[in-house]
Design an enzyme around this catalytic site. Structure first.
Site, mmCIF file in Angstrom:
data_model
loop_
_atom_site.group_PDB
_atom_site.id
_atom_site.type_symbol
_atom_site.label_atom_id
_atom_site.label_comp_id
_atom_site.label_asym_id
_atom_site.label_seq_id
_atom_site.Cartn_x
_atom_site.Cartn_y
_atom_site.Cartn_z
ATOM 1 N N TYR A 158 7.426 3.046 1.720
ATOM 2 C CA TYR A 158 8.381 3.629 2.668
ATOM 3 C C TYR A 158 9.760 3.040 2.396
ATOM 4 O O TYR A 158 9.910 1.830 2.217
ATOM 5 C CB TYR A 158 7.968 3.319 4.108
ATOM 6 C CG TYR A 158 8.954 3.827 5.149
ATOM 7 C CD1 TYR A 158 8.843 5.114 5.646
ATOM 8 C CD2 TYR A 158 9.989 3.018 5.610
ATOM 9 C CE1 TYR A 158 9.746 5.589 6.583
ATOM 10 C CE2 TYR A 158 10.896 3.490 6.548
ATOM 11 C CZ TYR A 158 10.765 4.772 7.035
ATOM 12 O OH TYR A 158 11.659 5.248 7.967
ATOM 13 N N GLU A 209 15.651 9.168 4.621
ATOM 14 C CA GLU A 209 14.310 8.591 4.755
ATOM 15 C C GLU A 209 13.375 9.167 3.700
ATOM 16 O O GLU A 209 13.252 10.386 3.571
ATOM 17 C CB GLU A 209 13.750 8.873 6.150
ATOM 18 C CG GLU A 209 12.382 8.270 6.403
ATOM 19 C CD GLU A 209 11.821 8.632 7.761
ATOM 20 O OE1 GLU A 209 11.314 7.743 8.464
ATOM 21 O OE2 GLU A 209 11.898 9.827 8.129
#
Length: 388
Positions: A109, A197
């Site tokens: 992530y 993101e």
């Protein structure tokens, strides 16, 4: 302004970021054509919506045949996808992304956002990427690392290496990761992003780093610099109320409450919503008519408020400085006659020409509830709405 994944991928392409080949399709035939052109047996089809949680909501699927690709595309296009972020009504799916499916060794992530408490940009990373990242954040926050970046200096070499290390990247992967982080930061700055993101950022068995899913939000206040992105915005992405507000030069954001707010000044608008909540009410919108709104704009503001069928009452809170109270009063009278307001209307006016304004409203014989203060106004509109 939020970008669809397919739109965000176009930005990545300009910066030579590695991501799976694929294109967006607005019909089953287009999806089938893209699937065939990819030339891979395994492909992934993703619903293009401005919400997260698509995988859990049934909006993502790996397909292995043309028939399977067509069937899933037909199921998605024209449907409404319900995820944890859309609410019960879901959001319409007008397009799907058809992309090659790649082999995954591990999921990471990586995100870039703004920490307003420190006025710095923050790069967030975790070795536990994928659909459960929210659970990782809630239950094992120690697995999430944050590195604050001075926007004037950018990502320094030691910071890029530290973030790569946080992602357990070593050797050549650490070098690739550091380069990717710097490149992503460049994208963030040059495109006026408020969020970038990547979830997941994946490692392949061949030790390649690939952006598998990307979310980009662009700061609305900087859209005048991002005309290319603005031109890609679909009409369905903007509510009719927001479109009306933009055309009239008004700042409007719809909320979930039932008390419409018409206020001049962003700070006063925020305070008005806060005090409504404080006394047990729920604001239906943020609406700032600006400091010098003419009668026509005030009338348009009322029309915008009533595009929301849940509005059960309206609170007008004006401090007359640049915009004189009598102009607002004239707008209120004109709006009530034009819009045919049938719900309770509470008006609190202070400032320039306030006595003239109050006399105008009194003489109009309209059904208006006057308030002397913000506290008085909020209590009166909440009571009126509850009794109506």
């Amino acid at each position: 302004m939020k970008l669809y994944e397919s739109q965000a991928r176009e930005i990545l392409h300009k910066y030579n970021i590695n991501f799976p080949k694929g294109e967006a399709a607005a019909s089953v035939d287009e999806a089938a054509k893209i699937y065939s052109q990819l030339g891979t047996k395994r492909s992934v089809i993703k619903a293009q919506v401005l919400a997260g949680g698509r995988g859990k909501g049934g909006g993502v699927k790996i397909v292995e045949t043309l028939e399977e690709a067509k069937a899933f595309a037909a199921k998605l296009i024209g449907s409404r996808l319900i995820t944890a972020q859309t609410g019960e009504k879901g959001t319409p799916v007008n397009k799907v992304l058809v992309a090659e499916a790649i082999d995954i060794k591990s999921e990471l992530y990586l995100a870039i956002s703004i920490d307003r408490s420190t006025s710095k940009i923050t790069i967030i990373s975790s070795t536990d990427g994928g659909t459960e990242i929210e659970e990782v954040s809630a239950k094992t926050p120690h697995k999430i690392s944050k590195e604050q970046i001075n926007p004037l200096l950018g990502v320094l070499n030691f910071q890029a290496r530290q973030i790569a290390q946080n992602l357990n990247l070593t050797g050549s992967l650490a070098t690739k990761g550091s380069s990717l982080i710097k490149n992503l930061f460049k994208i963030f700055i040059e495109n006026d992003c408020s969020l970038l993101e990547i979830n997941p950022l994946v490692l392949t068995p061949n030790d390649e780093i690939v952006v598998l899913d990307i979310k980009i939000d662009i700061d609305d206040n900087a859209l005048f610099r991002q005309k290319d992105s603005l031109e890609t915005q679909e009409p369905s992405d903007v509510s009719s109320a927001e479109s009306m507000a933009s055309a009239a030069g008004l700042s409007y954001i719809g909320l979930d409450g039932n008390i419409g707010c018409l206020v001049n000044g962003a700070g006063l608008a925020m305070a008005t919503m806060d005090i409504i909540k404080l006394y047990g009410g729920s604001p239906a919108n943020f609406l700032d008519v600006g400091g010098d709104a003419p009668v026509e704009r005030v009338t348009t503001a009322f029309e915008i408020i009533f595009t929301d069928p849940h509005v059960a009452g309206v609170l007008v809170n004006i401090f007359g400085g640049i915009m004189k109270c009598d102009i607002v009063a004239e707008g209120i009278i004109h709006a009530i006659k034009k819009v045919d307001i049938k719900v309770p209307l509470v008006v609190r006016l202070e400032g320039t020409n306030v006595e003239i304004a109050r006399k105008m409203l009194d003489d109009s014989k309209l059904n208006i509830i006057f308030a002397d203060s913000m506290k008085d106004a909020s209590e009166k509109i909440i009571k009126a709405v509850n009794e109506n």
